[in-house]
Design an enzyme around this catalytic site. Sequence first.
Site, PDB file in Angstrom:
ATOM      1  N   GLU A  16       0.902  -1.317   0.076  1.00 38.98           N
ATOM      2  CA  GLU A  16       0.058  -0.199  -0.032  1.00 38.98           C
ATOM      3  C   GLU A  16       0.883   1.162   0.063  1.00 38.98           C
ATOM      4  O   GLU A  16       1.917   1.304   0.637  1.00 38.98           O
ATOM      5  CB  GLU A  16      -0.727   0.136   1.495  1.00 38.98           C
ATOM      6  CG  GLU A  16      -1.655   1.314   1.370  1.00 38.98           C
ATOM      7  CD  GLU A  16      -2.450   1.475   2.879  1.00 38.98           C
ATOM      8  OE1 GLU A  16      -3.360   0.920   3.063  1.00 38.98           O
ATOM      9  OE2 GLU A  16      -1.794   2.344   3.466  1.00 38.98           O
ATOM     10  N   TYR A  48      -7.061   6.591  -0.220  1.00 40.74           N
ATOM     11  CA  TYR A  48      -7.945   7.569  -0.968  1.00 40.74           C
ATOM     12  C   TYR A  48      -8.051   8.598   0.250  1.00 40.74           C
ATOM     13  O   TYR A  48      -8.405   8.179   1.492  1.00 40.74           O
ATOM     14  CB  TYR A  48      -9.056   6.922  -1.138  1.00 40.74           C
ATOM     15  CG  TYR A  48     -10.023   7.783  -1.971  1.00 40.74           C
ATOM     16  CD1 TYR A  48      -9.862   8.017  -3.320  1.00 40.74           C
ATOM     17  CD2 TYR A  48     -11.320   8.168  -1.328  1.00 40.74           C
ATOM     18  CE1 TYR A  48     -10.975   8.612  -4.066  1.00 40.74           C
ATOM     19  CE2 TYR A  48     -12.118   9.073  -2.316  1.00 40.74           C
ATOM     20  CZ  TYR A  48     -12.044   9.125  -3.471  1.00 40.74           C
ATOM     21  OH  TYR A  48     -12.990   9.716  -4.389  1.00 40.74           O
ATOM     22  N   ALA A  50      -9.741  10.922   2.961  1.00 40.66           N
ATOM     23  CA  ALA A  50     -11.162  10.949   3.902  1.00 40.66           C
ATOM     24  C   ALA A  50     -12.028  11.970   2.988  1.00 40.66           C
ATOM     25  O   ALA A  50     -11.755  13.141   2.565  1.00 40.66           O
ATOM     26  CB  ALA A  50     -11.022  11.404   5.022  1.00 40.66           C
ATOM     27  N   HIS A  75      -8.182   2.615  -3.245  1.00 38.68           N
ATOM     28  CA  HIS A  75      -9.048   2.569  -2.518  1.00 38.68           C
ATOM     29  C   HIS A  75     -10.079   3.552  -2.697  1.00 38.68           C
ATOM     30  O   HIS A  75      -9.680   4.578  -3.372  1.00 38.68           O
ATOM     31  CB  HIS A  75      -8.483   2.896  -1.005  1.00 38.68           C
ATOM     32  CG  HIS A  75      -7.478   2.102  -0.479  1.00 38.68           C
ATOM     33  ND1 HIS A  75      -7.003   2.099   0.824  1.00 38.68           N
ATOM     34  CD2 HIS A  75      -6.537   1.184  -1.248  1.00 38.68           C
ATOM     35  CE1 HIS A  75      -5.944   1.125   0.902  1.00 38.68           C
ATOM     36  NE2 HIS A  75      -5.767   0.664  -0.309  1.00 38.68           N
ATOM     37  N   ALA A 122     -20.195   0.781   3.967  1.00 36.47           N
ATOM     38  CA  ALA A 122     -19.554   0.195   2.656  1.00 36.47           C
ATOM     39  C   ALA A 122     -20.582  -0.961   1.950  1.00 36.47           C
ATOM     40  O   ALA A 122     -20.535  -0.905   0.759  1.00 36.47           O
ATOM     41  CB  ALA A 122     -18.416  -0.533   3.240  1.00 36.47           C
TER      42      ALA A 122
HETATM   43  P1  FAD Z   1     -18.433   0.045   7.248  1.00 34.07           P
HETATM   44  O1  FAD Z   1     -18.496  -1.074   6.418  1.00 34.07           O
HETATM   45  O2  FAD Z   1     -19.519   0.905   6.760  1.00 34.07           O
HETATM   46  O3  FAD Z   1     -17.985  -0.057   8.697  1.00 34.07           O
HETATM   47  C1  FAD Z   1     -18.207   1.050   9.662  1.00 34.07           C
HETATM   48  C2  FAD Z   1     -18.952   0.613  10.943  1.00 34.07           C
HETATM   49  O4  FAD Z   1     -20.214   0.636  10.704  1.00 34.07           O
HETATM   50  C3  FAD Z   1     -18.528  -0.586  11.633  1.00 34.07           C
HETATM   51  O5  FAD Z   1     -18.603  -0.666  13.008  1.00 34.07           O
HETATM   52  C4  FAD Z   1     -19.301  -1.933  10.940  1.00 34.07           C
HETATM   53  O6  FAD Z   1     -19.668  -2.715  12.044  1.00 34.07           O
HETATM   54  C5  FAD Z   1     -20.524  -0.888  11.072  1.00 34.07           C
HETATM   55  N1  FAD Z   1     -21.575  -1.438   9.928  1.00 34.07           N
HETATM   56  C6  FAD Z   1     -21.206  -1.580   8.719  1.00 34.07           C
HETATM   57  N2  FAD Z   1     -22.200  -1.851   7.822  1.00 34.07           N
HETATM   58  C7  FAD Z   1     -23.516  -1.541   8.598  1.00 34.07           C
HETATM   59  C8  FAD Z   1     -24.760  -1.491   8.301  1.00 34.07           C
HETATM   60  N3  FAD Z   1     -25.358  -1.933   7.163  1.00 34.07           N
HETATM   61  N4  FAD Z   1     -25.865  -0.928   9.410  1.00 34.07           N
HETATM   62  C9  FAD Z   1     -25.242  -0.718  10.506  1.00 34.07           C
HETATM   63  N5  FAD Z   1     -23.767  -0.665  11.022  1.00 34.07           N
HETATM   64  C10 FAD Z   1     -22.723  -0.996   9.874  1.00 34.07           C
HETATM   65  N6  FAD Z   1      -9.892   5.438   5.019  1.00 34.07           N
HETATM   66  C11 FAD Z   1      -9.845   6.144   4.089  1.00 34.07           C
HETATM   67  O7  FAD Z   1     -10.224   7.432   4.178  1.00 34.07           O
HETATM   68  N7  FAD Z   1      -9.059   5.949   2.939  1.00 34.07           N
HETATM   69  C12 FAD Z   1      -8.494   4.967   2.721  1.00 34.07           C
HETATM   70  O8  FAD Z   1      -7.811   4.632   1.529  1.00 34.07           O
HETATM   71  C13 FAD Z   1      -8.677   3.855   3.590  1.00 34.07           C
HETATM   72  N8  FAD Z   1      -8.119   2.647   3.428  1.00 34.07           N
HETATM   73  C14 FAD Z   1      -8.154   1.543   4.349  1.00 34.07           C
HETATM   74  C15 FAD Z   1      -7.679   0.418   4.141  1.00 34.07           C
HETATM   75  C16 FAD Z   1      -8.080  -0.748   4.962  1.00 34.07           C
HETATM   76  C17 FAD Z   1      -7.574  -2.004   4.734  1.00 34.07           C
HETATM   77  C18 FAD Z   1      -8.739  -0.596   5.908  1.00 34.07           C
HETATM   78  C19 FAD Z   1      -9.025  -1.780   6.984  1.00 34.07           C
HETATM   79  C20 FAD Z   1      -9.234   0.732   6.296  1.00 34.07           C
HETATM   80  C21 FAD Z   1      -9.187   1.776   5.593  1.00 34.07           C
HETATM   81  N9  FAD Z   1      -9.686   3.107   5.659  1.00 34.07           N
HETATM   82  C22 FAD Z   1      -9.369   4.146   4.774  1.00 34.07           C
HETATM   83  C23 FAD Z   1     -10.310   3.497   6.902  1.00 34.07           C
HETATM   84  C24 FAD Z   1     -12.045   3.027   6.809  1.00 34.07           C
HETATM   85  O9  FAD Z   1     -12.449   3.994   6.023  1.00 34.07           O
HETATM   86  C25 FAD Z   1     -12.367   3.498   8.154  1.00 34.07           C
HETATM   87  O10 FAD Z   1     -12.112   2.161   8.805  1.00 34.07           O
HETATM   88  C26 FAD Z   1     -13.966   3.512   8.235  1.00 34.07           C
HETATM   89  O11 FAD Z   1     -14.411   4.006   9.638  1.00 34.07           O
HETATM   90  C27 FAD Z   1     -14.928   2.383   7.948  1.00 34.07           C
HETATM   91  O12 FAD Z   1     -14.993   2.011   6.863  1.00 34.07           O
HETATM   92  P2  FAD Z   1     -15.545   0.634   6.325  1.00 34.07           P
HETATM   93  O13 FAD Z   1     -15.716   0.573   4.936  1.00 34.07           O
HETATM   94  O14 FAD Z   1     -15.092  -0.368   7.228  1.00 34.07           O
HETATM   95  O15 FAD Z   1     -16.957   0.870   6.783  1.00 34.07           O
END
Ligand code: FAD
Length: 292
Positions: A16, A48, A50, A75, A122
């Site tokens: 990465e 990417y 925020a 990302h 997501a």
């Molecule tokens: P989600 O999957 O939406 O989850 C967030 C929270 O909501 C979790 O607690 C989950 O349990 C809960 N949740 C999920 N779906 C639902 C639903 N349908 N209803 C209710 N609750 C739900 N951030 C950046 O800005 N740029 C990057 O490039 C970046 N790269 C990353 C790469 C990796 C490998 C990782 C692990 C994280 C990265 N992040 C990045 C950080 C990420 O954006 C944050 O961790 C963010 O807070 C959550 O993103 P997510 O896609 O996991 O969210």
Amino acid sequence: MKISALSKEKNTFSFEVFPPKGDASLAPLEDTLTHLYEYDPDFVSITYGAGGTNEGRSVDVCKLVKESGHAVMPHFTCIGNTREKIDEYIGNYLDLGIENVLLLRGDLPEGWTGTRGDFVHADSLIAYFREKHPGLSLGAACYPEIHIESDTLEEDVKYLKSKQDMGAEFFMAQLCHDVTAYERFIECIRRAGITVPVVVGIMPILSREGTIRMTLSNGCSIPAELAAIIGRYERDADGFREAGKAFTARLIDRYIGAGVCGLHLYTLNKYKDVSEIIDACDIAGFRAGCPR
Ligand code: FAD
């Protein structure tokens, strides 16, 4: 090359990198990438900003990697954005011919005053992409020590399953310095019916403050072995760096021993330190193996 297909055939080894801030030159990152390519990564992922901040630079870096002939995975975060904006942004990547994307909710930047956007989590973004871009290989994030907003592992895993059900074909894991915690997580998600490959994320331990900040802000644990390094090298940055690199190499070898199918190094754009860590591990043996 699609990561979803690659992960079925072989253990993957990847990096990465992050784009430079603002108008800063791409040259230092180009140099970093040239050195990282010596390890022949299966793919390179690009972070990417925020809320879509710095979006143009992520596309520039994506183009650089693509032109080098290596597989690339940008990302992409949805928070704060409308469907129309997301379509426009992703169009810039599709024009480059990308085959993979890591789909994330993201976090709102400090001081954000706009809405949370058209996709709340997501999983709904993944469902949208699955329908609109069926040819793309879709990845999503997972959290071996649970996402900081989740109260229980069960709750987090329920939504992780939803990401798979909506079309995620592989997961990329948050940093986790504790292989036993990672193994417990894998056991739990497999019991919950999550079958897709999980790529382990490795954060190199290089600076004391950076390690503490990154680990705690993500709600991850600091095992005793790492805590001892943090304690011992409080006033010795060079000593910390050397001990941190040795710890990271041991961690990688433990993950290999645990039978993981993918290793993704968060390089922090520091190829010298990352090269030393890789050279101290049995990456060749890992890559010669097949996914279990
Ligand atoms: P989600 O999957 O939406 O989850 C967030 C929270 O909501 C979790 O607690 C989950 O349990 C809960 N949740 C999920 N779906 C639902 C639903 N349908 N209803 C209710 N609750 C739900 N951030 C950046 O800005 N740029 C990057 O490039 C970046 N790269 C990353 C790469 C990796 C490998 C990782 C692990 C994280 C990265 N992040 C990045 C950080 C990420 O954006 C944050 O961790 C963010 O807070 C959550 O993103 P997510 O896609 O996991 O969210």
